[in-house]
Each structure stands twice: as structure tokens, then as C-alpha cells.
Design a protein around this motif. Structure first.
Motif, PDB file in Angstrom:
ATOM      1  N   LYS A 107       1.037  -1.087   0.086  1.00 11.37           N
ATOM      2  CA  LYS A 107       0.038  -0.069   0.032  1.00 11.37           C
ATOM      3  C   LYS A 107       0.998   1.269   0.008  1.00 11.37           C
ATOM      4  O   LYS A 107       1.792   1.539   1.076  1.00 11.37           O
ATOM      5  N   GLU A 108       0.704   2.084  -1.089  1.00 16.35           N
ATOM      6  CA  GLU A 108       1.715   3.320  -1.335  1.00 16.35           C
ATOM      7  C   GLU A 108       0.927   4.429  -0.605  1.00 16.35           C
ATOM      8  O   GLU A 108      -0.145   4.476  -0.820  1.00 16.35           O
ATOM      9  N   ARG A 109       1.523   5.134   0.072  1.00 13.85           N
ATOM     10  CA  ARG A 109       1.022   6.527   0.706  1.00 13.85           C
ATOM     11  C   ARG A 109       1.960   7.443   0.397  1.00 13.85           C
ATOM     12  O   ARG A 109       3.079   7.433   0.004  1.00 13.85           O
ATOM     13  N   SER A 138       4.768   3.560   2.836  1.00 12.63           N
ATOM     14  CA  SER A 138       4.249   2.336   2.282  1.00 12.63           C
ATOM     15  C   SER A 138       4.469   1.000   3.332  1.00 12.63           C
ATOM     16  O   SER A 138       4.912   1.349   4.400  1.00 12.63           O
TER      17      SER A 138
END
Length: 144
Positions: free
Chosen positions: A102-104, A108
């Protein structure tokens, strides 16, 4: 991870290594996240309680993660000094799988779990730890 931190972590892990076990990657991670909404609420409450004099923002404790060809080691990192403070857990790599990354904006993460265990471990990588994240992600198969 800078050279001094890496040397101190490797010195802490060295007595725990089995014969011919090799450290593949070391990095700084967080093992739990604090939501943005909760952080903002806590900061606002602390600002109100202090009459606007200060705002306190909670941050997760940084952890050192080292992955060998057989296991994952997790140590609590001393926030002031570079040394590892306490060995928290050792997880065998055999049978571990991971979720999608999950990239933020600033970090991540992915969840590491074992098929025979309901609990998973969420590992959060800072923006500067993308290279190490990719090495760990490549070593663990994607959960089906």
C-alpha cells in the motif's frame, strides 16, 4: 539506514545467528500506525489543554528490522541514540506471505502473515526505505 546504525544492529544480531545464516537487509520501520484523524484530535486536545502553548503529536516507536535468509528480527530502536534497545521478536521466514504493497504519500506498508496464523504483522516503511522494502517484498511471496 546509516553505517553506524547498521553496525550496531548487526552487532546485536550476530550472537543470534545460526551457522551460515546471512543478513540480507536491515532497515528502520514502524510496526503500528497512528491514524491521521487520531493524531489531529490528540494535537488539538493537547493545544486546548495547554491554552495554545503547545501541541503534542504522538509518533510510533521506530523499530529496526533485519531479514536474514531464514528469519526476520525486530528490535526497538532507541529514539535518541543509534543503538537497538530491545529484541522484540524473531519470526521464521518459512511459510510467510505478504499482502500487496500500500503506497501512501509519506510511507508504504504491507502485512506479513503465516497461512496457519490469523494474526498478521503490518510493517510500515518510511519514504526513504523504499529500496529495503522492495528487497523484503521480493523475498516474501504474495498471499493468494
Amino acid at each position: 539506514m546509516n553505517g553506524k546504525r547498521r553496525r550496531l544492529l548487526l552487532a546485536a544480531i550476530d550472537p543470534m545467528l545460526e551457522p551460515a545464516e546471512q543478513v540480507e537487509v536491515t532497515t528502520i520501520v514502524n510496526l503500528s500506525s497512528v491514524s491521521v484523524r487520531r493524531t489531529a484530535a490528540f494535537a488539538a486536545a493537547s493545544a486546548i489543554m495547554s491554552g495554545g502553548g503547545m501541541a503534542v503529536i504522538p509518533t510510533p516507536t521506530p523499530m529496526y528490522l533485519a531479514m536474514t535468509d531464514r528469519r526476520l528480527f525486530v528490535f526497538r530502536a532507541n529514539p535518541t541514540f543509534a543503538r537497538p534497545e530491545e529484541h522484540l521478536m524473531t519470526i521464521p521466514r518459512a511459510g510467510l506471505v505478504r499482502s500487496q504493497i500500500k503506497e501512501r504519500l509519506l510511507n508504504s506498508s504491507f502485512v506479513v502473515s503465516s497461512p496457519d496464523n490469523e494474526q498478521g504483522l503490518k510493517i510500515i516503511f518510511p519514504l526513504v526505505g523504499r529500496k529495503e522494502r522492495n528487497v523484503i517484498a521480493a523475498a516474501l511471496p504474495l498471499a493468494g
